[in-house]
Each structure stands twice: as structure tokens, then as C-alpha cells.
Design a protein around this motif. Sequence first.
Motif, PDB file in Angstrom:
ATOM      1  N   GLY A 163       0.812  -1.279  -0.023  1.00 18.45           N
ATOM      2  CA  GLY A 163       0.106  -0.040   0.100  1.00 18.45           C
ATOM      3  C   GLY A 163       0.961   1.141   0.098  1.00 18.45           C
ATOM      4  N   LEU A 164       1.884   1.179   0.716  1.00 16.77           N
ATOM      5  CA  LEU A 164       2.838   2.515   0.744  1.00 16.77           C
ATOM      6  C   LEU A 164       3.498   2.936  -0.563  1.00 16.77           C
ATOM      7  N   ALA A 165       3.946   1.814  -1.272  1.00 14.90           N
ATOM      8  CA  ALA A 165       4.469   1.850  -2.563  1.00 14.90           C
ATOM      9  C   ALA A 165       3.308   2.521  -3.402  1.00 14.90           C
ATOM     10  N   LEU A 166       2.315   1.963  -3.527  1.00 12.66           N
ATOM     11  CA  LEU A 166       1.188   2.331  -4.682  1.00 12.66           C
ATOM     12  C   LEU A 166       0.761   3.774  -4.151  1.00 12.66           C
ATOM     13  N   LEU A 167       0.752   4.152  -2.888  1.00 13.89           N
ATOM     14  CA  LEU A 167       0.247   5.439  -2.417  1.00 13.89           C
ATOM     15  C   LEU A 167       1.479   6.631  -3.047  1.00 13.89           C
ATOM     16  N   PHE A 168       2.630   6.291  -2.735  1.00 14.58           N
ATOM     17  CA  PHE A 168       3.608   7.199  -2.853  1.00 14.58           C
ATOM     18  C   PHE A 168       4.111   7.519  -4.334  1.00 14.58           C
ATOM     19  N   SER A 169       4.048   6.237  -5.041  1.00 18.05           N
ATOM     20  CA  SER A 169       4.362   6.528  -6.289  1.00 18.05           C
ATOM     21  C   SER A 169       3.302   7.126  -6.962  1.00 18.05           C
ATOM     22  N   SER A 170       2.132   6.944  -6.661  1.00 21.45           N
ATOM     23  CA  SER A 170       0.763   7.791  -7.271  1.00 21.45           C
ATOM     24  C   SER A 170       0.937   9.186  -6.811  1.00 21.45           C
TER      25      SER A 170
END
Length: 792
Positions: A300-307
Motif C-alpha cells: 500500500g505504501l509503495a502504491l500510494l507514494f508512487s501515485s
Amino acid sequence: MDKSEKLNLLLIKLENLLLRQQGFEAEIQALRNEVRALQSLGSVTMPSAINPEPTTIPPIRNTVPGAVIQTSAIPQPRTAPISPSASQNQPNLAERFKRENMVKSDFEKFIGENLISKIGILILIIGVAIGAKYAIDHDMISPLTRIVLGYAVGVGLMAFAIKLKVKYENFSAVLVSGAIAIMYFITYAAYDFYALIPQALAFALMIVFTSFTVVAAIKYNKQVIAHIGLVGAYAIPFLLSDGSGKVGVLFTYMAIINIGILVLSFKKYWKPLFYASFGLTWLIFVSWRLDLSSSYNYFGLALLFSSLFFLTFYITNLAYKVSKKEVFGFSDVIILLLNSFVYYGIGYLILSDNKNSAELLGLFTLANAVIHFVVCLVIYKKNLADKNLFYLILAMVITFITMAVPVQLDGGWVTVSWVVEAAVLFYLARIKKIAIYEKLSFPLIFLAFFSLLEDWITYYDFYNGNTIVITPVFNVGFLTASIFITCFFWMFSISKKENEAPVQLIWMSKILRYSIPAILIFAIYFTFRIEISKYFNNLLQLSKINLNPKTKLDYPSSEYNYNYLTLKTAWIYIYTLFFASILSYLNIKKLKNGEFAIANLIINLLVIILFLTLGLYNLSELRDTYLIPESKYFTISSFNITTRYVAIAFFALLIVQCHWLQRSGLLKKDLKTMFDFLLYLSLLWIISSELINILELSHSADSYKLGLSILWGIFSLFLISMGLAKNKKHLRIGAMVLFGITLIKLFFYDIYSLSTIAKTIVFVSLGVLLLIISFLYNKYKHLIIDDAKVEN
């Protein structure tokens, strides 16, 4: 005024100009001497000026009575020395040396007042960071004291910078940026390492510092403040890192910095600042993501910050250009595309590594298309930028939709999506004159075609390994192919009406001009050919007989009527003959295209050759199966024989179309001789095959010998008659060649196995035919002579 007066005036003007030219040459020479003197080493004295002798205009006689010439209107030559003008040139040379010294001075000023100060503040920050880290590692001062001292240094440096702003603005700007970096440094350490302040307060302080940096950069109008204060802050977490792995804090910290740069982009368009932030952010994020040992960590963290990073840079890249309505340059386009595809690649990796989200890859791809579509729609509705930016973003929408199709779908749906998309793009490119859409439609046209080929290959592979029955026409494969054909027919119609492409796309237009109709014809032919195959394959599967019901094995306990496979091949030949005939007919009656006529001719010749060789052999197999069934479990009907005559009828139809094509004038060449050979050779081949077929059905022996020899002799006589009647020498020569082949066949093949009666019949028949041919030549020899005269 007569001619003599005009001549007198012209001579006076000419003499005056010559005198002025002498004065200019003297001045030029004096200046050259001064320049050489200054260029010589150690020379400081000025050369003496050259004083030309005073020149006066000789008295002009009025040779023309009544002509009054005002000599005061004639410019007088210079009689004064030239040295004053030379001395006036000295300040210009001095100005030149002054400018050279100013260039040197500016370069020195840049180093002393600008570059050194930036290097100095950067070294100071690094030194403070190293010293602080050393003090921390050795517990020299308490954590609270470290934080307080850090803030004190930052505030003091900031106050000193503000005080110097009035007189030393550049130096003050460097100090301000350094103070901001120190504030970031201390705040991050106070929260992450010592837990002296809560997370909410730490982020609030960072937002304050970011806001102050933005304001300071705008007030000072100095990019260096943003560089050192914002981008320089990226290094702080790594300088103070203890390996705790608190990536959430790091990415939040980076997001705050990027948002500050986003705000700046609405006021200033500092490309170096944006490039540095863009490169550092994605480099840090990608390095962290690729270094993960477990693919399920930080999903979730990776998807959130990449977005978040993607959206920030997306808006930042568009902000200034859109607000100023400027045209996007090449570098802007590269950054826009790079940001989109880096984000998509990272997102794809994150989702594909997680087994619970792998099915969302298509939705994620489509979401990217939706984001670009919303931006495109806003730009279009608000008229925020030039049309090139609108078309670029719309092209990205189309690209991601194209990528979403194979990611989420499979089989024919991929083909349908791509071909519809290609057709729409081609329509917009030609009708709306948007060049970029033709560039996008070009690869999609071939992608859709290869996808259709893959669907067909998959069908054949599936059929070979399964016994499933697929209903012809009423199946997904036929629907897919029908949509494909419809879209290509639409593109073909558009290309005929709007055949002018942009100048830069001429090469692409030429390729599409031939590719679209070629792919269309190919797709139509194989679509219906596959459906014919499906029909006979179904009959084969339905003919299955289980010889041993108690066993579950298909082989050898099952039997199939393999005659359906031979029938399938025969009807595919019939369909091919009909398809080639229809193509020729449409071109002759509707299209009337010369280039397509050449293609018609080549296709027709290939089909004729295939039918006369392989096709007739396949029909002979049907006859043999009818006479001697391969299996006792199945009854072979006369449909095998009927199929033969249906095929011959469609072969005759194709020959007629070749005749009409030759007479249509589309080929632009006289091919009558070639058509005669094609017609009579095909006729001989067909009747020879039919003779063998009749003799085999009647169970006659020696069908390949007795019957063929007599038939070929009769056909030779027929050709001679036609050659004499129509005055065609090539038919007469062809008849002689055929009769020669018949005689060779008679003496070297037929005679050894024929009975006495058969030999008698053959020899008598051929002898009579030869006598008839000789008689015809003697009776109509005047026609042959006349023919020769005509040729000469």
C-alpha cells in the motif's frame, strides 16, 4: 533638356564621386596605419597622419548654352588633414579594450560573488551535518541540546541573510537557502532519531519551511534558494540514516519538498530545479522498490507514494506551460512521457508481485488512461494550452487504453479493441487532419492484424488437441473477424476519399495505401475459409463411431469418416476460385484500379495453377474414395462426384473473369497471347482430367494411355483449326508442340503396354488426325502466307 545637357551633368557627377572616393581612401589608409601601430608590441606612439594633397574641382565650363550649373550644390572634397579623424577613432579602440576587460571582470565576479558563495554554503551544511553526526555517535551533547543548537544556527543564519539582503542580495539568497536546509535537517532529526517532537508537528514544521522557501525563492527571484533549500534537502535523510527503514517518513518528507516545487512551478519555470527533483525522487523510489527482499512488503505504501509523486510531477510539468499558454518543447514532452511510463512500470511491478492484486493490472492501466483523459478534457474545455499539448495527452490516453487491452483481456477481445482503436485514430488523422493520430494508428493497424493471426493460430492449436464442436459463423472467432473486416473496410474507404497525408507522413501514407487493402483482402479470405474448415471439422467429429463402448480410450476404439477432410480441402479450393473471381469482378466493375488489376492477375494465375495441380488431384481422391471406400462403417455418397463439377464450374468462372480483366484495359498491356495460352492450356488440362475421371468411373483399363493420346491429337487438330480461322500463329505452333508431345508419349510410353487392338486404334486415329492437319494447311496456306506478310 537635350542629350548634350544630360551628358554634361552626368560627367560632373562622376567627377565629383571620384574626388570623394579619393578622400575616403586616404582616411581608410590612415586608420589602417593606426591599427598596425597599436597591434605592434611596445608601440605607444601614434603614427603621423597622412595628409593628402588638397584637391580642388577644376572650373567647369558651360558647354551648353543656357545651362546654369550650381557648383555650390556639389559636395566639396576634404582638404583638411586626416589626423583629426584618426584621433577621433582612439576612443572607439579604448572602448573595445574596456569591453574585453569587462568580460574578464564579469567572469571573475561570477566566480567570486556567486559560485564561491554557493560552494561555501554547501560545504558548510555538509560540515555541520558531519559534525553533528559525530557528536551524536559519541554522545558529546544531549539530543535536546543538539536540536536547540541546530535551530539556533538556522535562525541566526536566516537573520543574518535577511539583514544583508538590501546591499548583498545574491549572497543573502545563498545564506537563506542554507538556513532552510539546516531547518529541514534539524526537524527531521528531532522527529526521526530523538522523538522529541510528534510526527504531526514535524510535518507541520516542514510545511512551514517549504512555504517559506517558496516565498523566499519568489521574492529573491533566485533559483539557487529553491535548489539548496528544497532539492538539497533530499540528502538529509541519507546523511542521518540509521537503517531503521522508516520509508513512510522519508517519502512523506520527499512529497512535501515536491509539493513546494509544484507551487513554484505556477510562478516560475525553473527547469533545472524540476529536473533535479524529478530525477532524485524517482531514483530514490525505484532503488528502494527494487531492493525489497519480499514482494509483499509495503504494498500500500509503495502504491500510494508512487501515485502521489506521479501526480505531483504531472501537474508540475503542465502548470507553468498551461498558465502561460506556451508551446511544449521536446524536453517537456520527454519528461511528460518519462514520468507517465516510469510510474506505470513501477505500478505494474507492485501489482504483479502481489498475488492478490495481479488481476487489477488491466484496471490500473485503464486508470492511467482515465487520468490523462481527465487532464485532456480540462485542457480542451478551458482552452488552457495549444492544441499540440491536447493531442499529445490524448495520444497518451489512447496508448494506455491500447496497453490495457492485452493486460486485462485475452483472445479476440484484444483484436477487437486494437482494430477499433486503430480505425478511430485513422479517421481522426485523415478527416480532422491530425498528424499524430496517424502515427499512433500506424503501429495499431499491424498490432491488430498480428493479434488476429494469433487468434487463428490459437484456434488451430486448440482444435488439434480437442474434439470440441464449434458452430460455424455463430462463434466468437467469426464475430472478431467480422469486426476486424468492418474496421478495415472503413479505413479503406477513408483512405480512398482522403488520400492526402501530412508531408512528414508521406512514407507512412504510402505503406498504408497498400497495407490496408492487402490486409482487408487477406482477412476476408481467411475468415470464411476458417468457417468452411469449422463446418467440415464438425462433421468429422459428429461422424465418430465408438467401436468398443466399454473402453474410455479414443484410439483405436473409435472410427471417423475421414472423407470429410478430403471434402473440406475440395470446398476450400472452390471457395478460393469464387473469391478470386469476385475480386476481379469488383475491380472491373467498381474499383477500376490499375495497380489492383495487376494484383488480380497474379492472384488469378496462382489460384489457377494450384487448382490444376493440387486441386484436381484432390478431386481425384474424392473419386477414388467414392469407388473404393476407406472404411466399411461409412457410406460415401455421390456428393464426392458432384463436388468435382461444382469446382470445374467455378474454375470456368475464374477463366471468364481473367478474359474480362484482359479486355478491361486496366492492365495497360496487350495480353491476348498470354490469355490464349492460359485458356487453351487450362481447357486441355480440364478435359484430360475429365476423360480420366470418366474412364475410371467406367472401370476402363489403360485410361492414361489410349484415351489421352487420342484426346490430345483431337485437341491439336482443334488448335490448328482455331489458329487458321482466327489467323493466330501462336495457336498453330502450340498445336504442333502438343502433337509432338503426343507422338513422343505414343512411342515411348503407350506402345509397350497396349494391346494390339488398342495400338491399332491409337495409330490409326493419330494418323488420320495428321492427314487432316496436313490437308488444312494445304487448303488454307494462303491465310498463313498473308499472316506472315502482315507480321513482316
